[in-house]
Scaffold this motif. Sequence first.
Motif, PDB file in Angstrom:
ATOM      1  N   GLY A   1      -1.796 -17.316  25.008  1.00  0.00           N
ATOM      2  CA  GLY A   1      -0.943 -16.126  24.927  1.00  0.00           C
ATOM      3  C   GLY A   1      -1.568 -15.060  24.059  1.00  0.00           C
ATOM      4  N   GLU A   2      -0.762 -14.088  23.697  1.00  0.00           N
ATOM      5  CA  GLU A   2      -1.233 -12.959  22.908  1.00  0.00           C
ATOM      6  C   GLU A   2      -0.837 -13.114  21.439  1.00  0.00           C
ATOM      7  N   ILE A   3      -1.669 -12.549  20.598  1.00  0.00           N
ATOM      8  CA  ILE A   3      -1.384 -12.523  19.162  1.00  0.00           C
ATOM      9  C   ILE A   3      -0.446 -11.360  18.869  1.00  0.00           C
ATOM     10  N   THR A   4       0.566 -11.618  18.085  1.00  0.00           N
ATOM     11  CA  THR A   4       1.497 -10.553  17.696  1.00  0.00           C
ATOM     12  C   THR A   4       1.496 -10.399  16.183  1.00  0.00           C
ATOM     13  N   VAL A   5       1.595  -9.149  15.740  1.00  0.00           N
ATOM     14  CA  VAL A   5       1.625  -8.836  14.312  1.00  0.00           C
ATOM     15  C   VAL A   5       2.835  -7.949  14.047  1.00  0.00           C
ATOM     16  N   ARG A   6       3.677  -8.368  13.118  1.00  0.00           N
ATOM     17  CA  ARG A   6       4.862  -7.581  12.764  1.00  0.00           C
ATOM     18  C   ARG A   6       4.814  -7.263  11.280  1.00  0.00           C
ATOM     19  N   TRP A   7       4.984  -5.988  10.967  1.00  0.00           N
ATOM     20  CA  TRP A   7       5.011  -5.577   9.567  1.00  0.00           C
ATOM     21  C   TRP A   7       6.373  -5.872   8.949  1.00  0.00           C
ATOM     22  N   ALA A   8       6.365  -6.264   7.706  1.00  0.00           N
ATOM     23  CA  ALA A   8       7.596  -6.646   7.001  1.00  0.00           C
ATOM     24  C   ALA A   8       8.215  -5.406   6.345  1.00  0.00           C
ATOM     25  N   TYR A   9       8.894  -4.607   7.147  1.00  0.00           N
ATOM     26  CA  TYR A   9       9.525  -3.396   6.611  1.00  0.00           C
ATOM     27  C   TYR A   9      10.647  -3.738   5.639  1.00  0.00           C
ATOM     28  N   GLU A  10      11.248  -4.917   5.795  1.00  0.00           N
ATOM     29  CA  GLU A  10      12.325  -5.312   4.897  1.00  0.00           C
ATOM     30  C   GLU A  10      11.819  -5.514   3.474  1.00  0.00           C
ATOM     31  N   VAL A  11      10.527  -5.721   3.313  1.00  0.00           N
ATOM     32  CA  VAL A  11       9.929  -5.833   1.978  1.00  0.00           C
ATOM     33  C   VAL A  11       9.393  -4.480   1.518  1.00  0.00           C
ATOM     34  N   ALA A  12       8.703  -3.792   2.416  1.00  0.00           N
ATOM     35  CA  ALA A  12       8.050  -2.531   2.045  1.00  0.00           C
ATOM     36  C   ALA A  12       9.056  -1.421   1.742  1.00  0.00           C
ATOM     37  N   ALA A  13      10.138  -1.331   2.520  1.00  0.00           N
ATOM     38  CA  ALA A  13      11.081  -0.223   2.363  1.00  0.00           C
ATOM     39  C   ALA A  13      11.723  -0.185   0.980  1.00  0.00           C
ATOM     40  N   PRO A  14      12.286  -1.305   0.464  1.00  0.00           N
ATOM     41  CA  PRO A  14      12.863  -1.237  -0.884  1.00  0.00           C
ATOM     42  C   PRO A  14      11.822  -0.906  -1.951  1.00  0.00           C
ATOM     43  N   ALA A  15      10.604  -1.449  -1.820  1.00  0.00           N
ATOM     44  CA  ALA A  15       9.571  -1.162  -2.815  1.00  0.00           C
ATOM     45  C   ALA A  15       9.215   0.320  -2.808  1.00  0.00           C
ATOM     46  N   ILE A  16       9.112   0.909  -1.624  1.00  0.00           N
ATOM     47  CA  ILE A  16       8.807   2.344  -1.532  1.00  0.00           C
ATOM     48  C   ILE A  16       9.942   3.170  -2.121  1.00  0.00           C
ATOM     49  N   ALA A  17      11.185   2.752  -1.836  1.00  0.00           N
ATOM     50  CA  ALA A  17      12.342   3.465  -2.393  1.00  0.00           C
ATOM     51  C   ALA A  17      12.324   3.419  -3.918  1.00  0.00           C
ATOM     52  N   GLY A  18      12.009   2.260  -4.472  1.00  0.00           N
ATOM     53  CA  GLY A  18      11.922   2.149  -5.924  1.00  0.00           C
ATOM     54  C   GLY A  18      10.815   3.006  -6.503  1.00  0.00           C
ATOM     55  N   ALA A  19       9.662   3.043  -5.802  1.00  0.00           N
ATOM     56  CA  ALA A  19       8.551   3.869  -6.269  1.00  0.00           C
ATOM     57  C   ALA A  19       8.916   5.352  -6.231  1.00  0.00           C
ATOM     58  N   VAL A  20       9.611   5.773  -5.181  1.00  0.00           N
ATOM     59  CA  VAL A  20      10.031   7.179  -5.067  1.00  0.00           C
ATOM     60  C   VAL A  20      11.006   7.537  -6.181  1.00  0.00           C
ATOM     61  N   LEU A  21      11.989   6.664  -6.426  1.00  0.00           N
ATOM     62  CA  LEU A  21      12.964   6.923  -7.485  1.00  0.00           C
ATOM     63  C   LEU A  21      12.276   6.988  -8.841  1.00  0.00           C
ATOM     64  N   LEU A  22      11.330   6.102  -9.085  1.00  0.00           N
ATOM     65  CA  LEU A  22      10.606   6.111 -10.358  1.00  0.00           C
ATOM     66  C   LEU A  22       9.786   7.387 -10.505  1.00  0.00           C
ATOM     67  N   ALA A  23       9.156   7.819  -9.419  1.00  0.00           N
ATOM     68  CA  ALA A  23       8.370   9.054  -9.469  1.00  0.00           C
ATOM     69  C   ALA A  23       9.260  10.262  -9.762  1.00  0.00           C
ATOM     70  N   ILE A  24      10.449  10.299  -9.172  1.00  0.00           N
ATOM     71  CA  ILE A  24      11.389  11.416  -9.424  1.00  0.00           C
ATOM     72  C   ILE A  24      11.817  11.428 -10.884  1.00  0.00           C
ATOM     73  N   LEU A  25      12.113  10.235 -11.429  1.00  0.00           N
ATOM     74  CA  LEU A  25      12.534  10.165 -12.826  1.00  0.00           C
ATOM     75  C   LEU A  25      11.421  10.618 -13.760  1.00  0.00           C
ATOM     76  N   LEU A  26      10.190  10.206 -13.460  1.00  0.00           N
ATOM     77  CA  LEU A  26       9.056  10.605 -14.302  1.00  0.00           C
ATOM     78  C   LEU A  26       8.803  12.118 -14.178  1.00  0.00           C
ATOM     79  N   ALA A  27       8.955  12.652 -12.968  1.00  0.00           N
ATOM     80  CA  ALA A  27       8.693  14.078 -12.752  1.00  0.00           C
ATOM     81  C   ALA A  27       9.738  14.967 -13.408  1.00  0.00           C
ATOM     82  N   THR A  28      10.967  14.477 -13.497  1.00  0.00           N
ATOM     83  CA  THR A  28      12.049  15.280 -14.066  1.00  0.00           C
ATOM     84  C   THR A  28      12.311  14.947 -15.536  1.00  0.00           C
ATOM     85  N   GLY A  29      11.504  14.063 -16.086  1.00  0.00           N
ATOM     86  CA  GLY A  29      11.731  13.663 -17.469  1.00  0.00           C
ATOM     87  C   GLY A  29      11.224  14.692 -18.452  1.00  0.00           C
TER      88      GLY A  29
END
Length: 230
Positions: free
Chosen positions: A202-230
Amino acid sequence: MTSPLLKDRIYRSPQALVGGVLLLGIIGWLGIDALIRGDGRTPWFALALMILIVPLVVAFTLRPAVFAGEDRLRVRNPFRVITLPWGEIEVLRSGYSNEVIVSSGTKYQLWAIPVSLSGRKRAAGRQAKAQAKAASDARRGRTEPTGGGYGGFGGFGTGGGASRGLHDPAEASGPARAATDKVMDDLRETLENRGKAESAQGEITVRWAYEVAAPAIAGAVLLAILLATG
């Protein structure tokens, strides 16, 4: 005659699981304390860091697993899930990391089965001790009588009579191996047995784990906003 179905197996790193649980406990303790007792912007920074760090800890400790089935090898790495039919796998390679290489030449690392150099060293030490003991037993067997009368050379094993019954314990049970190397041996045996099976193609399938990446990116964005507005 059809071969019996192979039982699905799951391989994970116990050390990673224990380390992940401990890290999450420390992060939770410190983070919740900062949320409750922190002043000013401290709770917001604590929240941002927890949203960023917790998914990463889960991704690299609790999440990695290798699922070996009759027709497929499913590799769950920190940010991807790769499903590999046995027929598409060329080789399972062990070096400084354990990897699976497919027919196209693409290489995937097995995060859940880390190489343990210390484990290999301990296994080599056990093997050397077993061989030394077997050699010592063999020497004693050639020099000590084994009973059976007074005449001739029969009691000393010089013709192979006594030494024929001696054997290397390591040879009887196979060479000593580190735990992760034994897992790779098991996977290689499955590949050899199932690689040409019709249902394992059969064929090889690759699925990205957005359920892991999305919260981490959200946390990084929030941290960047806090640092930028501090």
